[in-house]
Design a protein around this motif. Structure first.
Motif, PDB file in Angstrom:
ATOM      1  N   LYS A 168       0.825  -1.214   0.000  1.00 56.03           N
ATOM      2  CA  LYS A 168       0.000   0.000   0.000  1.00 56.03           C
ATOM      3  C   LYS A 168       0.858   1.262   0.000  1.00 56.03           C
ATOM      4  O   LYS A 168       0.438   2.302  -0.507  1.00 56.03           O
ATOM      5  N   THR A 169       2.058   1.178   0.564  1.00 58.15           N
ATOM      6  CA  THR A 169       2.906   2.361   0.667  1.00 58.15           C
ATOM      7  C   THR A 169       3.469   2.808  -0.682  1.00 58.15           C
ATOM      8  O   THR A 169       3.940   3.928  -0.801  1.00 58.15           O
ATOM      9  N   VAL A 170       3.445   1.924  -1.687  1.00 60.73           N
ATOM     10  CA  VAL A 170       3.992   2.265  -3.005  1.00 60.73           C
ATOM     11  C   VAL A 170       2.993   2.026  -4.123  1.00 60.73           C
ATOM     12  O   VAL A 170       3.376   1.955  -5.286  1.00 60.73           O
ATOM     13  N   GLN A 171       1.727   1.916  -3.800  1.00 62.83           N
ATOM     14  CA  GLN A 171       0.729   1.565  -4.812  1.00 62.83           C
ATOM     15  C   GLN A 171       0.671   2.586  -5.951  1.00 62.83           C
ATOM     16  O   GLN A 171       0.378   2.220  -7.093  1.00 62.83           O
ATOM     17  N   ASP A 172       1.001   3.843  -5.696  1.00 62.35           N
ATOM     18  CA  ASP A 172       0.979   4.845  -6.757  1.00 62.35           C
ATOM     19  C   ASP A 172       2.138   4.673  -7.739  1.00 62.35           C
ATOM     20  O   ASP A 172       2.109   5.251  -8.828  1.00 62.35           O
ATOM     21  N   LEU A 173       3.145   3.871  -7.412  1.00 53.28           N
ATOM     22  CA  LEU A 173       4.276   3.630  -8.312  1.00 53.28           C
ATOM     23  C   LEU A 173       4.086   2.401  -9.192  1.00 53.28           C
ATOM     24  O   LEU A 173       4.775   2.244 -10.198  1.00 53.28           O
ATOM     25  N   ALA A 174       3.167   1.516  -8.821  1.00 55.45           N
ATOM     26  CA  ALA A 174       2.963   0.280  -9.581  1.00 55.45           C
ATOM     27  C   ALA A 174       2.497   0.614 -10.996  1.00 55.45           C
ATOM     28  O   ALA A 174       1.739   1.552 -11.217  1.00 55.45           O
ATOM     29  N   GLY A 175       2.994  -0.141 -11.952  1.00 53.52           N
ATOM     30  CA  GLY A 175       2.623   0.083 -13.342  1.00 53.52           C
ATOM     31  C   GLY A 175       3.283  -0.945 -14.226  1.00 53.52           C
ATOM     32  O   GLY A 175       3.870  -1.918 -13.736  1.00 53.52           O
ATOM     33  N   PRO A 176       3.228  -0.740 -15.540  1.00 57.97           N
ATOM     34  CA  PRO A 176       3.768  -1.746 -16.457  1.00 57.97           C
ATOM     35  C   PRO A 176       5.278  -1.971 -16.319  1.00 57.97           C
ATOM     36  O   PRO A 176       5.765  -3.047 -16.613  1.00 57.97           O
ATOM     37  N   ARG A 177       6.011  -0.965 -15.836  1.00 60.97           N
ATOM     38  CA  ARG A 177       7.460  -1.113 -15.689  1.00 60.97           C
ATOM     39  C   ARG A 177       7.899  -1.283 -14.236  1.00 60.97           C
ATOM     40  O   ARG A 177       9.088  -1.357 -13.944  1.00 60.97           O
ATOM     41  N   VAL A 178       6.926  -1.346 -13.313  1.00 61.69           N
ATOM     42  CA  VAL A 178       7.245  -1.484 -11.889  1.00 61.69           C
ATOM     43  C   VAL A 178       6.459  -2.658 -11.303  1.00 61.69           C
ATOM     44  O   VAL A 178       5.240  -2.649 -11.290  1.00 61.69           O
ATOM     45  N   ALA A 179       7.195  -3.660 -10.836  1.00 61.77           N
ATOM     46  CA  ALA A 179       6.578  -4.807 -10.155  1.00 61.77           C
ATOM     47  C   ALA A 179       6.822  -4.658  -8.659  1.00 61.77           C
ATOM     48  O   ALA A 179       7.927  -4.310  -8.242  1.00 61.77           O
ATOM     49  N   VAL A 180       5.790  -4.906  -7.874  1.00 61.52           N
ATOM     50  CA  VAL A 180       5.895  -4.759  -6.424  1.00 61.52           C
ATOM     51  C   VAL A 180       5.842  -6.142  -5.777  1.00 61.52           C
ATOM     52  O   VAL A 180       4.929  -6.922  -6.045  1.00 61.52           O
ATOM     53  N   PHE A 181       6.825  -6.424  -4.943  1.00 59.88           N
ATOM     54  CA  PHE A 181       6.872  -7.651  -4.144  1.00 59.88           C
ATOM     55  C   PHE A 181       6.739  -7.220  -2.692  1.00 59.88           C
ATOM     56  O   PHE A 181       7.542  -6.428  -2.219  1.00 59.88           O
ATOM     57  N   ASP A 182       5.727  -7.732  -2.010  1.00 61.61           N
ATOM     58  CA  ASP A 182       5.581  -7.326  -0.618  1.00 61.61           C
ATOM     59  C   ASP A 182       5.489  -8.545   0.282  1.00 61.61           C
ATOM     60  O   ASP A 182       5.173  -9.644  -0.146  1.00 61.61           O
ATOM     61  N   GLY A 183       5.818  -8.310   1.545  1.00 55.98           N
ATOM     62  CA  GLY A 183       5.794  -9.367   2.534  1.00 55.98           C
ATOM     63  C   GLY A 183       6.940  -9.200   3.517  1.00 55.98           C
ATOM     64  O   GLY A 183       7.558  -8.139   3.601  1.00 55.98           O
ATOM     65  N   ASP A 184       7.245 -10.253   4.227  1.00 54.29           N
ATOM     66  CA  ASP A 184       8.315 -10.251   5.211  1.00 54.29           C
ATOM     67  C   ASP A 184       9.656 -10.103   4.498  1.00 54.29           C
ATOM     68  O   ASP A 184      10.042 -10.975   3.710  1.00 54.29           O
ATOM     69  N   LEU A 185      10.359  -9.023   4.752  1.00 52.67           N
ATOM     70  CA  LEU A 185      11.622  -8.769   4.068  1.00 52.67           C
ATOM     71  C   LEU A 185      12.701  -9.793   4.408  1.00 52.67           C
ATOM     72  O   LEU A 185      13.687  -9.914   3.698  1.00 52.67           O
ATOM     73  N   LEU A 186      12.518 -10.549   5.480  1.00 57.45           N
ATOM     74  CA  LEU A 186      13.490 -11.574   5.848  1.00 57.45           C
ATOM     75  C   LEU A 186      13.168 -12.938   5.225  1.00 57.45           C
ATOM     76  O   LEU A 186      13.931 -13.878   5.392  1.00 57.45           O
ATOM     77  N   ASP A 187      12.068 -13.033   4.501  1.00 52.98           N
ATOM     78  CA  ASP A 187      11.652 -14.289   3.882  1.00 52.98           C
ATOM     79  C   ASP A 187      12.522 -14.565   2.653  1.00 52.98           C
ATOM     80  O   ASP A 187      12.497 -13.808   1.676  1.00 52.98           O
ATOM     81  N   ARG A 188      13.282 -15.651   2.689  1.00 53.18           N
ATOM     82  CA  ARG A 188      14.204 -15.979   1.601  1.00 53.18           C
ATOM     83  C   ARG A 188      13.483 -16.183   0.258  1.00 53.18           C
ATOM     84  O   ARG A 188      14.014 -15.858  -0.795  1.00 53.18           O
ATOM     85  N   ARG A 189      12.269 -16.713   0.285  1.00 53.42           N
ATOM     86  CA  ARG A 189      11.526 -16.939  -0.964  1.00 53.42           C
ATOM     87  C   ARG A 189      11.150 -15.613  -1.620  1.00 53.42           C
ATOM     88  O   ARG A 189      11.271 -15.469  -2.841  1.00 53.42           O
ATOM     89  N   ILE A 190      10.687 -14.661  -0.825  1.00 54.79           N
ATOM     90  CA  ILE A 190      10.322 -13.355  -1.373  1.00 54.79           C
ATOM     91  C   ILE A 190      11.563 -12.658  -1.928  1.00 54.79           C
ATOM     92  O   ILE A 190      11.541 -12.095  -3.027  1.00 54.79           O
ATOM     93  N   LEU A 191      12.656 -12.701  -1.180  1.00 52.60           N
ATOM     94  CA  LEU A 191      13.905 -12.116  -1.667  1.00 52.60           C
ATOM     95  C   LEU A 191      14.324 -12.759  -2.986  1.00 52.60           C
ATOM     96  O   LEU A 191      14.693 -12.065  -3.936  1.00 52.60           O
ATOM     97  N   GLY A 192      14.249 -14.072  -3.051  1.00 55.45           N
ATOM     98  CA  GLY A 192      14.637 -14.794  -4.260  1.00 55.45           C
ATOM     99  C   GLY A 192      13.793 -14.414  -5.467  1.00 55.45           C
ATOM    100  O   GLY A 192      14.313 -14.195  -6.560  1.00 55.45           O
ATOM    101  N   ARG A 193      12.476 -14.325  -5.271  1.00 51.29           N
ATOM    102  CA  ARG A 193      11.584 -13.948  -6.382  1.00 51.29           C
ATOM    103  C   ARG A 193      11.848 -12.511  -6.830  1.00 51.29           C
ATOM    104  O   ARG A 193      11.864 -12.221  -8.029  1.00 51.29           O
ATOM    105  N   ALA A 194      12.041 -11.619  -5.883  1.00 51.35           N
ATOM    106  CA  ALA A 194      12.255 -10.210  -6.224  1.00 51.35           C
ATOM    107  C   ALA A 194      13.577 -10.000  -6.957  1.00 51.35           C
ATOM    108  O   ALA A 194      13.676  -9.121  -7.822  1.00 51.35           O
ATOM    109  N   LEU A 195      14.585 -10.798  -6.658  1.00 48.18           N
ATOM    110  CA  LEU A 195      15.917 -10.609  -7.245  1.00 48.18           C
ATOM    111  C   LEU A 195      16.169 -11.443  -8.500  1.00 48.18           C
ATOM    112  O   LEU A 195      17.187 -11.243  -9.169  1.00 48.18           O
ATOM    113  N   ARG A 196      15.261 -12.351  -8.832  1.00 44.44           N
ATOM    114  CA  ARG A 196      15.445 -13.224  -9.999  1.00 44.44           C
ATOM    115  C   ARG A 196      15.595 -12.382 -11.268  1.00 44.44           C
ATOM    116  O   ARG A 196      14.813 -11.486 -11.529  1.00 44.44           O
TER     117      ARG A 196
END
Length: 174
Positions: free
Chosen positions: A21-49
């Motif tokens: 919600k804190t970045v919803q105004d930035l989301a768009g065709p060139r911006v993908a938002v990954f949210d959740g627990d920043l310490l979660d290895r799966r989320i980190l892995g998906r965001a950095l792939r």
């Protein structure tokens, strides 16, 4: 930073945040938002792939031991996830951490860069140590604006006289 990077032709951006919600105004065709627990290895892995350059602008401002431990844990997991994902460069926006007077002063250098660089020759680490970021939108600027607007008088401790390095938001983004 996101808005500045979007000025670059062909740039695609992924934002890793704890609350989308804190970045919803930035989301768009060139911006993908990954949210959740920043310490979660799966989320980190998906965001950095398939990312070439990762920015590490996350700041933990609280001065207690838990926050220092949290920062260290995140830096280590971020480093490992970057290695696993094949990230080529990490741009680290370093700064200061607050220390108590019993530790010998007001500010100490942030240790995140040391954690990111330890045992990670697989990516280039670009370390920008900024000092305090000043300008509309920065945490310091907004806190000072709020104080000035809401408090007619402000009593400050002795360490408030200390001179600190600072950088303008515009200069930092450039």
């Amino acid at each position: 930073l996101t808005e500045r990077l979007l000025l670059e032709e062909g740039a695609e951006i992924r934002l890793l945040v704890s609350d989308a919600k804190t970045v919803q105004d930035l989301a768009g065709p060139r911006v993908a938002v990954f949210d959740g627990d920043l310490l979660d290895r799966r989320i980190l892995g998906r965001a950095l792939r398939e990312i070439d350059v990762a920015y590490y602008p996350i700041r933990f401002f609280a001065a207690d031991t838990w926050s220092r431990e949290l920062h260290a844990a995140f830096a280590a997991r971020f480093r490992d996830a970057c290695v696993d994902a094949g990230v080529k460069r990490v741009i680290y926006l370093g700064g200061f951490e607050f220390r108590g007077e019993s530790e010998g002063g007001l500010l100490g250098t942030d240790k995140g860069s040391e954690i990111l660089s330890a045992g990670s020759p697989e990516f280039e680490l670009v370390w920008l140590e900024t000092g305090l970021i000043v300008g509309s939108g920065s945490l310091l600027f907004e806190a000072l604006r709020s104080l000035v607007r809401n408090l007619p008088v402000l009593v400050l401790p002795r360490w408030a006289d200390e001179r600190l390095d600072s950088v303008a938001v515009r200069d930092l983004l450039e």
